[in-house]
Every structure is written in structure tokens, then in C-alpha cells.
Enzyme design. Structure first.
Site, PDB file in Angstrom:
ATOM      1  N   GLY A  36       0.789  -1.218   0.000  1.00  0.00           N
ATOM      2  CA  GLY A  36       0.000   0.000   0.000  1.00  0.00           C
ATOM      3  C   GLY A  36       0.818   1.263   0.000  1.00  0.00           C
ATOM      4  O   GLY A  36       0.288   2.348  -0.240  1.00  0.00           O
ATOM      5  N   THR A  38       3.224   4.555   1.094  1.00  0.00           N
ATOM      6  CA  THR A  38       3.112   5.639   2.069  1.00  0.00           C
ATOM      7  C   THR A  38       1.662   5.965   2.383  1.00  0.00           C
ATOM      8  O   THR A  38       1.282   6.122   3.548  1.00  0.00           O
ATOM      9  CB  THR A  38       3.828   6.893   1.545  1.00  0.00           C
ATOM     10  OG1 THR A  38       5.219   6.610   1.398  1.00  0.00           O
ATOM     11  CG2 THR A  38       3.658   8.058   2.499  1.00  0.00           C
ATOM     12  N   CYS A  39       0.836   6.091   1.374  1.00  0.00           N
ATOM     13  CA  CYS A  39      -0.544   6.534   1.579  1.00  0.00           C
ATOM     14  C   CYS A  39      -1.272   5.664   2.591  1.00  0.00           C
ATOM     15  O   CYS A  39      -1.874   6.155   3.543  1.00  0.00           O
ATOM     16  CB  CYS A  39      -1.293   6.516   0.246  1.00  0.00           C
ATOM     17  SG  CYS A  39      -3.022   7.018   0.384  1.00  0.00           S
ATOM     18  N   LYS A  48      -5.367  10.937   8.058  1.00  0.00           N
ATOM     19  CA  LYS A  48      -6.719  11.486   7.946  1.00  0.00           C
ATOM     20  C   LYS A  48      -7.673  10.790   8.904  1.00  0.00           C
ATOM     21  O   LYS A  48      -8.673  11.385   9.351  1.00  0.00           O
ATOM     22  CB  LYS A  48      -7.222  11.383   6.514  1.00  0.00           C
ATOM     23  CG  LYS A  48      -6.751  12.519   5.609  1.00  0.00           C
ATOM     24  CD  LYS A  48      -5.256  12.749   5.713  1.00  0.00           C
ATOM     25  CE  LYS A  48      -4.708  13.879   4.908  1.00  0.00           C
ATOM     26  NZ  LYS A  48      -3.235  13.989   5.060  1.00  0.00           N
ATOM     27  N   GLY A 179       3.795  18.877   8.798  1.00  0.00           N
ATOM     28  CA  GLY A 179       3.956  19.371  10.159  1.00  0.00           C
ATOM     29  C   GLY A 179       2.726  20.072  10.688  1.00  0.00           C
ATOM     30  O   GLY A 179       2.347  19.898  11.858  1.00  0.00           O
ATOM     31  N   LEU A 180       2.056  20.857   9.843  1.00  0.00           N
ATOM     32  CA  LEU A 180       0.896  21.624  10.301  1.00  0.00           C
ATOM     33  C   LEU A 180      -0.305  20.729  10.573  1.00  0.00           C
ATOM     34  O   LEU A 180      -1.092  20.992  11.484  1.00  0.00           O
ATOM     35  CB  LEU A 180       0.550  22.707   9.287  1.00  0.00           C
ATOM     36  CG  LEU A 180       1.639  23.750   9.049  1.00  0.00           C
ATOM     37  CD1 LEU A 180       1.140  24.843   8.118  1.00  0.00           C
ATOM     38  CD2 LEU A 180       2.135  24.347  10.364  1.00  0.00           C
ATOM     39  N   GLY A 264      10.570  17.622   5.193  1.00  0.00           N
ATOM     40  CA  GLY A 264      10.676  17.148   3.822  1.00  0.00           C
ATOM     41  C   GLY A 264      10.776  15.641   3.718  1.00  0.00           C
ATOM     42  O   GLY A 264      10.750  14.912   4.716  1.00  0.00           O
ATOM     43  N   HIS A 438     -27.577  25.320  -3.755  1.00  0.00           N
ATOM     44  CA  HIS A 438     -27.541  26.111  -2.515  1.00  0.00           C
ATOM     45  C   HIS A 438     -28.104  25.259  -1.371  1.00  0.00           C
ATOM     46  O   HIS A 438     -29.076  24.535  -1.567  1.00  0.00           O
ATOM     47  CB  HIS A 438     -28.389  27.367  -2.682  1.00  0.00           C
ATOM     48  CG  HIS A 438     -28.536  28.157  -1.414  1.00  0.00           C
ATOM     49  ND1 HIS A 438     -27.554  29.014  -0.964  1.00  0.00           N
ATOM     50  CD2 HIS A 438     -29.525  28.181  -0.479  1.00  0.00           C
ATOM     51  CE1 HIS A 438     -27.950  29.552   0.165  1.00  0.00           C
ATOM     52  NE2 HIS A 438     -29.136  29.067   0.494  1.00  0.00           N
TER      53      HIS A 438
END
Length: 456
Positions: A36, A38-39, A48, A179-180, A264, A438
Site C-alpha cells: 500500500g 506511504t498513503c 486522515k 507538520g501543520l 521534507g 444552494h
């Protein structure tokens, strides 16, 4: 001998194996660790999943704002959070392995592949030969040679996923996308969080107001941000790790119980013995490819993170599509046709397609821009998530859509309306005249295009 060897079972390798075997070829897939890539294992799927848990915690804290009464403070069972993440990630990994092992004419080998010649690869005691070899070996967290980096215990984007407790104080070194996401996530889990960034602003590749908006939403949640950190260094401390920040102004260092190094990625190409095959890499180790993802050696291709042409799951999968189209379908697809698109999964997310405003200015084009704060987007206000803004930039002469950015709820989904128009090469009035549903965030895209002003 087989018809094709695929090294790495990330996002490009398995679907390519399916296409090749369906075309009647025999394929050997080599994976040395986790199916699979890295993801599934250290990227999208686990992070996630954690972000989803962190969002639930944050919304529980805000329940009273919505008229919902919860008794007692919000508590985090990090062991259970981790177990949920492991379950989701593990199921995806197992599905990939099951898919490959059940594929007709596909042989799966587990081990470390190394080239012995342009057409041969050794895996343990076995030598494989093929006329076509595809590299899908991915990348890993970079650990630069920074002062003290070898003297302390540091976490990477991979090893932090093993934590089953909330750090007292997490120091994140690196103020970019990975990081964020971890910074906001662990702040929501209850940790004190400090982000240390060498540059003058966060996510330096973005426009300054985008960087400022992301910083504002993080600081609003209690994340401390230290910029212009020109003396980053590490040392052991009784309370964890001391991280040097600045040599000239401000508090010179910060002490964290845990430190995440997110500065990185580096390609997994250093131990493939590429020199024996004559495959060329650049100064950072990324495999050099042409616009159809062929290396300099006939019969060898490189897909995914290791080729330096994209660093996302969607670009890796598109690499597979490009290779398969050219090799099997007679369809001359090129990586150069790909439009840059990605998201930063803070909450709310940042979604980006095409050129930044700064890039448009540098291009010398005469451009128009439309922008609206999320405080003027009904869907965002109704959800109580009116942070950020949305913006779209177009060419004033050709009417081409050049780029867009959305920071706000559902922005990662809404942005695709712009992206699809860009791929269709439709002039911006096509989107402007669309009638959207909408209430949504996407319904404001035509409105933005009706309020265009010169980009200054």
C-alpha cells in the site's frame, strides 16, 4: 524470466500490475515491507483517520456553541484513537496485498530488490529478469544533518503514528503541510504544541495571505508558531528535548516532551543499486524521468514519489495511468499535462489548484481575481466554520482559469469544480454561468467570477 517487474506496492504499482496481467503479461511484484505504500501506511489513510478523531474532539469542545450540552470535559483515549487508526490502515493494507496475491499471472515476492543489470533484479537468493521494470519505491521522512539531530530521540511522520498517548508538549520542526496537520491534530488531542519554522512564514510556497490565514487558524486553537528560526538545533533535556530556535531575538529555545521532525521527504532510491542499471538520479536522489515517466535506461520507468514529479497519492496514481496509456493503449499521455492540485488537511482545509497569485504576477500575464471571505459564504456561517476565504484568478485576455485557493469547510471538494474546468480548457464564463446547488461553498465560485477585479 517474466514480462515485467514492479518494485514497490504503493499507489501506482498494483493497478499497473492489474493492467499488465490483463494484457497477457506475466508480472512479478516485489515489496520489501508494507503493501500500500506511504498513503496506506504512514500517509493519507492513517493521518486522515487521526484528523477525523481530532475533529470530533474539537467539535465536542464547541458543542455549547451549537446548543448541545455535554456533561464534563472532553477526554482523549489515545490508545483507542490509535487502535481505530491501525484498524483502518491495516484493512487497506490487507486489501492491497489480497488483491495482488489473487491476481492471475502475478507473482508476489517480499524482500529487498536490488539491480544487478539494466534488465535484472535480485531479491534475496532469487534473480529476476524482465524487459520492463517499473520502480514505485516511494519516499520517507528526511532527517537532515542538523546540529544534535543524532543525539536525541525524534519522531518522524511515520514513527509518530505509533504513539498511544498524548505528548505533554509536542514541538513540530517544519511549518509545511505534514507538520501543520500534526500540529493541529495533537493540539486538539490536548497537547501543548509549538511549530518551529526556518522561513519567514508558514507553507512558504503559498501566497502570503494564505500562509497568514493558516497561521491565524492554528494560533486561534492555541498552537504557538515560531518563525525565522535560524538556529535550529537539538539537545537532550531533563524534560525531553531542547530545540534551538533563534540566535538573535525571542526565546532562544523551546523544550518539548516530544519533537516531530517534518522538514521534507527523501526518495527510497539509495539502496536499489541503480548504478548497476545505469539509472540517473538528481542531486537529491530522485530518479530522472521524461514526460512519459521513462528513465534514461530503455525498459525502466519510475512512478510515484521517487521520480520527483509529484508527492501525492493522486499524482502517483496518475503516473500509473500515464504509463499504462502509453504502453498499452496507444494513448500519448504526458505528465506535463497534469495541473497542480493538492490540499492541506488542517481543519478547515486549504485546497489549491493551478498557479498562485505570486506565480501569475511573475508570468507577466494581465490577470483578474475574485475573492470572498468565508464570513460571506452562507454554508460556512451556518456550520460555524467561517474562517478563511476563497479566491480564483483568470487570464484577462484568454479567459483561461489560472488558479484557485479555498480555505474553508469542504474546500477540498469544492475546488474540483475549478479543476475540472481547467482540464476541459473551458473559459471562465462557462463556470460563471453554471447554476450550483444552494447552500454550498461551491455555489460561490460563479459569484467570484462575476466580481473579478484586476490582480495588482
Amino acid at each position: 524470466m517474466v514480462d515485467a517487474i514492479i518494485i514497490g506496492a504503493g499507489q501506482a504499482g498494483p493497478p499497473l500490475a492489474e493492467r499488465l496481467t490483463a494484457a497477457g503479461m506475466s508480472v512479478a511484484v516485489v515489496e520489501r515491507k508494507l503493501f500500500g505504500g506511504t498513503c496506506v501506511n504512514t500517509g493519507c489513510t492513517p493521518t486522515k483517520t487521526l484528523i477525523a478523531s481530532a475533529r470530533v474532539a474539537q467539535m465536542a469542545r464547541r458543542a455549547a456553541e451549537y446548543g448541545v450540552v455535554l456533561d464534563g470535559p472532553v477526554r482523549i483515549d489515545m490508545a483507542r484513537v490509535k487502535a481505530r487508526k491501525d484498524e483502518v490502515s491495516g484493512r487497506s493494507r490487507q486489501n492491497v496485498e489480497r488483491w495482488l496475491r489473487g491476481m492471475p499471472n502475478c507473482r508476489v515476492l517480499q524482500g529487498h530488490a536490488r539491480f544487478e543489470s539494466p534488465g535484472s533484479v535480485r531479491v534475496g537468493d532469487e534473480l529476476l529478469t524482465a524487459e520492463r521494470i517499473f520502480l514505485n519505491v516511494g519516499a520517507r521522512a528526511a532527517i537532515p544533518d542538523m546540529p544534535g539531530v543524532r543525539d536525541v530521540e525524534l519522531l518522524t511522520s511515520g514513527t509518530i503514528l505509533d504513539l498511544d498517548h498524548v505528548p505533554r508538549h509536542l514541538v513540530v520542526v517544519g511549518g509545511s503541510y505534514i507538520g501543520l496537520e500534526f500540529a493541529q491534530m495533537y493540539r486538539r488531542f490536548g497537547a501543548e504544541v509549538t511549530v518551529v519554522e526556518k522561513g519567514e512564514r508558514l507553507i512558504g510556497r503559498e501566497d502570503p495571505d494564505v500562509s497568514d490565514a493558516i497561521r491565524e487558524l492554528l494560533e486561534k486553537e492555541g498552537v504557538t508558531v515560531r518563525l525565522s528560526a535560524n538556529c535550529i538545533r537539538f539537545a537532550r533535556h531533563a524534560d525531553g528535548v531542547e530545540v534551538g530556535v533563534n540566535c538573535t531575538s525571542g526565546t532562544p529555545s523551546v523544550v518539548g516532551s516530544h519533537v516531530l521532525l517534518a522538514v521534507g521527504r527523501t526518495p527510497n532510491t539509495d539502496d536499489l543499486c541503480l548504478d548497476r542499471a545505469g539509472v540517473v538520479t538528481d542531486s537529491r536522489g530522485f530518479i530522472t524521468v521524461d514526460d512519459t515517466l521513462r528513465t534514461n535506461v530503455p525498459g525502466i520507468w519510475a512512478m510515484g514519489d521517487c521520480n520527483g514529479r509529484g508527492a501525492f497519492t493522486h499524482t502517483a496514481y496518475n503516473d500509473f495511468e500515464i504509463v499504462a496509456a502509453n504502453l498499452l493503449d496507444g494513448d500519448p499521455r504526458s505528465v506535463d499535462d497534469r495541473i497542480q492540485a493538492y490540499a492541506l488537511y488542517t481543519d478547515p482545509p486549504l485546497a489549491r489548484v493551478g498557479m498562485t497569485d505570486e506565480a501569475v504576477r511573475r508570468s507577466g500575464r494581465r490577470a483578474l481575481v475574485g475573492q470572498r471571505a468565508m464570513t460571506r459564504v452562507g454554508r460556512a456561517v451556518e456550520k460555524g466554520e467561517a474562517q478563511g476565504f476563497m479566491r480564483i484568478v483568470v487570464d484577462a485576455d484568454s479567459q483561461e482559469i489560472l488558479g484557485a485557493a479555498i480555505i474553508g469547510p469542504g474546500g477540498d471538494e469544492a475546488i474540483h469544480g475549478v479543476l475540472d474546468m481547467m482540464y476541459a480548457k473551458a473559459p471562465y464564463p462557462t463556470l460563471q454561468r453554471a447554476v450550483h446547488i444552494h447552500p454550498t461553498v461551491a455555489e460561490l465560485l460563479p459569484t467570484l467570477l462575476g466580481e473579478l477585479k484586476p490582480l495588482e
